[in-house]
Design a protein around this motif. Structure first.
Motif, mmCIF file in Angstrom:
data_model
loop_
_atom_site.group_PDB
_atom_site.id
_atom_site.type_symbol
_atom_site.label_atom_id
_atom_site.label_comp_id
_atom_site.label_asym_id
_atom_site.label_seq_id
_atom_site.Cartn_x
_atom_site.Cartn_y
_atom_site.Cartn_z
ATOM 1 N N LEU A 53 1.021 -0.873 -0.492
ATOM 2 C CA LEU A 53 -0.277 0.309 -0.215
ATOM 3 C C LEU A 53 0.735 1.029 -0.660
ATOM 4 C CD1 LEU A 53 -2.930 1.216 -0.102
ATOM 5 C CD2 LEU A 53 -2.594 1.293 2.622
ATOM 6 N N ALA A 107 -4.029 -3.663 -3.680
ATOM 7 C CA ALA A 107 -3.236 -2.188 -3.248
ATOM 8 C C ALA A 107 -3.646 -1.599 -4.037
ATOM 9 C CB ALA A 107 -1.719 -3.034 -3.025
ATOM 10 N N GLN A 146 -6.459 -1.239 -5.930
ATOM 11 C CA GLN A 146 -7.370 -0.878 -5.345
ATOM 12 C C GLN A 146 -8.051 -0.133 -4.392
ATOM 13 O OE1 GLN A 146 -9.621 -4.516 -6.113
ATOM 14 N NE2 GLN A 146 -10.561 -3.862 -7.826
ATOM 15 N N VAL A 147 -6.797 -0.494 -2.854
ATOM 16 C CA VAL A 147 -7.175 0.540 -2.175
ATOM 17 C C VAL A 147 -6.751 2.113 -2.019
ATOM 18 C CG1 VAL A 147 -6.475 0.299 0.929
ATOM 19 C CG2 VAL A 147 -7.302 -1.714 -0.394
ATOM 20 N N ALA A 163 -8.395 4.036 -3.440
ATOM 21 C CA ALA A 163 -9.766 4.204 -2.385
ATOM 22 C C ALA A 163 -9.232 5.947 -1.494
ATOM 23 C CB ALA A 163 -10.776 3.068 -1.700
ATOM 24 N N ASP A 178 -9.011 8.681 -3.596
ATOM 25 C CA ASP A 178 -11.098 9.407 -3.977
ATOM 26 C C ASP A 178 -11.046 10.142 -2.306
ATOM 27 O OD1 ASP A 178 -12.997 9.359 -5.422
ATOM 28 O OD2 ASP A 178 -13.811 8.698 -3.439
ATOM 29 N N ARG A 179 -10.438 9.341 -1.479
ATOM 30 C CA ARG A 179 -10.579 10.069 0.407
ATOM 31 C C ARG A 179 -10.302 11.362 0.271
ATOM 32 N NH1 ARG A 179 -11.759 12.517 3.688
ATOM 33 N NH2 ARG A 179 -12.137 12.018 6.110
ATOM 34 N N HIS A 221 -11.525 14.017 -2.385
ATOM 35 C CA HIS A 221 -12.665 14.654 -1.833
ATOM 36 C C HIS A 221 -12.118 15.921 -1.117
ATOM 37 C CE1 HIS A 221 -15.172 11.250 -3.733
ATOM 38 N NE2 HIS A 221 -15.512 12.623 -3.877
ATOM 39 N N ALA A 281 -5.494 10.409 5.453
ATOM 40 C CA ALA A 281 -6.456 8.958 4.614
ATOM 41 C C ALA A 281 -5.491 8.046 4.172
ATOM 42 C CB ALA A 281 -6.694 9.582 3.026
ATOM 43 N N GLU A 328 -6.200 6.376 8.007
ATOM 44 C CA GLU A 328 -7.745 6.526 7.995
ATOM 45 C C GLU A 328 -8.404 4.781 7.614
ATOM 46 O OE1 GLU A 328 -10.313 9.417 6.920
ATOM 47 O OE2 GLU A 328 -11.955 8.239 7.837
ATOM 48 N N ALA A 329 -7.800 4.348 6.499
ATOM 49 C CA ALA A 329 -7.068 3.148 5.842
ATOM 50 C C ALA A 329 -6.899 2.567 6.975
ATOM 51 C CB ALA A 329 -6.593 3.254 4.709
ATOM 52 N N ARG A 330 -5.580 2.198 7.211
ATOM 53 C CA ARG A 330 -5.261 1.566 8.591
ATOM 54 C C ARG A 330 -6.529 1.501 9.526
ATOM 55 N NH1 ARG A 330 0.045 4.112 9.550
ATOM 56 N NH2 ARG A 330 0.841 3.786 7.126
ATOM 57 N N LEU A 369 -9.688 1.889 9.648
ATOM 58 C CA LEU A 369 -10.606 1.083 9.286
ATOM 59 C C LEU A 369 -10.332 0.033 9.319
ATOM 60 C CD1 LEU A 369 -11.836 2.745 5.362
ATOM 61 C CD2 LEU A 369 -12.873 2.759 8.261
#
Lengths: 193, 193
Positions: free
Chosen positions: A89, A155, A157-158, A161, A164-165, A168, A185, A188-190, A192
């Motif tokens: 990632l 990786a 695709q994540v 995402a 994208d976060r 935005h 971000a 934040e993914a970590r 999640l």
């Protein structure tokens, strides 16, 4: 940037024709819609011949997808050059970080583009194809760093995402630094997972 | 399942016409292509009238996207009913887990569908729209569980990537249990980040 503003800051050289054409196209697509704008009108507003238009772009659609190859090259080169100890990632996030200067430089154009695409169904398939090509290129670059294909794809695709976060958030808070938003971000993914 | 096989196992009742039409459509799309198949041919192979076709589907494209609403309902209901202490990503993965029985039941049809869509550019925009609608519905359901919208959207996108990873593995190893593959892909995403 409108073509009128553009005129004051950029010389009307052959090399700049591509940029003038892109600015003119976006201005016209925004004002009168993508469908009804013609290549002749774009060329006229840019102050060049229609033949010059076709020397730079195959059709009026591709004006909107200019820079795609450059983005892919910047991102895959960053993955190639990244340190050896990064997780899959973080490899992908390194690629997005490398693209930040291009994204910042193209910010206004990107917003205009997004609006034209959002309101023109005929362009959405092309935009999806662009996203798919980027995902594929990033996946391949991560595979070349020794990551198995299914993990590399996950990786990529994540990472998309997370990007994208971050973008935005960038749209909502234009004053923020995109690098900081990407880092936030990723954290934040970590969290999640 | 071909219509011939279908004939032997499913009675030709009004209620089953929808299923017969779907099987017939997929058989014809696979054999002679989506573009050249007509609704009259689908109805004929299914042994019903063309009027019956249009009682069930607005056009030959929508036969391929049947079950979309059911999938969304199953997934959003699972998020609504999930325990309160789940992380946003686990909320999303609960939704995919709830969809497993439907996915298993529709496996053959889904493979035929995927092939038709992959070889028919005209269908790809509709398939993307389906994916976007699912992402939107999952995001909204997660927001209703008290997660802020940007985080909910990130979780929905990461969840979709994890699901994609699991279904690719399922295609490569058809004997594996989809629940196990979803658990493994969720663990892999955690590892990645």
């Amino acid at each position: 940037m409108t073509v009128a503003t553009y005129d004051r800051v950029v010389p009307r050289s052959g090399e700049q024709a591509r940029f003038r054409l892109r600015a003119a196209a976006l201005e016209l697509y925004g004002e009168r819609g993508y469908e009804t704008t013609t290549t002749a009108q774009i060329a006229e507003l840019a102050g060049v011949s229609e033949r010059t238009f076709f020397r730079h772009f195959p059709d009026k659609r591709e004006v909107l997808f200019d820079g795609e190859t450059e983005l892919i090259t910047i991102m895959t080169s960053a993955i190639e050059a990244a340190p050896a100890d990064l997780t899959p990632l973080l490899l992908v996030m390194t690629a997005y970080a490398a693209a930040v200067p291009l994204l910042v430089a193209n910010r206004t154009v990107a917003e205009q583009r997004a609006q034209v695409i959002a309101t023109t169904p005929a362009l959405q398939e092309r935009a999806h194809a662009k996203g798919a090509a980027l995902l594929e290129a990033v996946t391949t670059a991560v595979v070349e760093r020794g990551v198995p294909q299914p993990t590399a794809r996950l990786a990529a695709q994540v990472g998309a995402a997370v990007f994208d976060r971050a973008t935005h958030a960038w749209n909502d808070q234009p004053g923020r630094d995109l690098h900081d938003l990407l880092t936030a971000a990723t954290a934040e993914a970590r969290q999640l997972a």
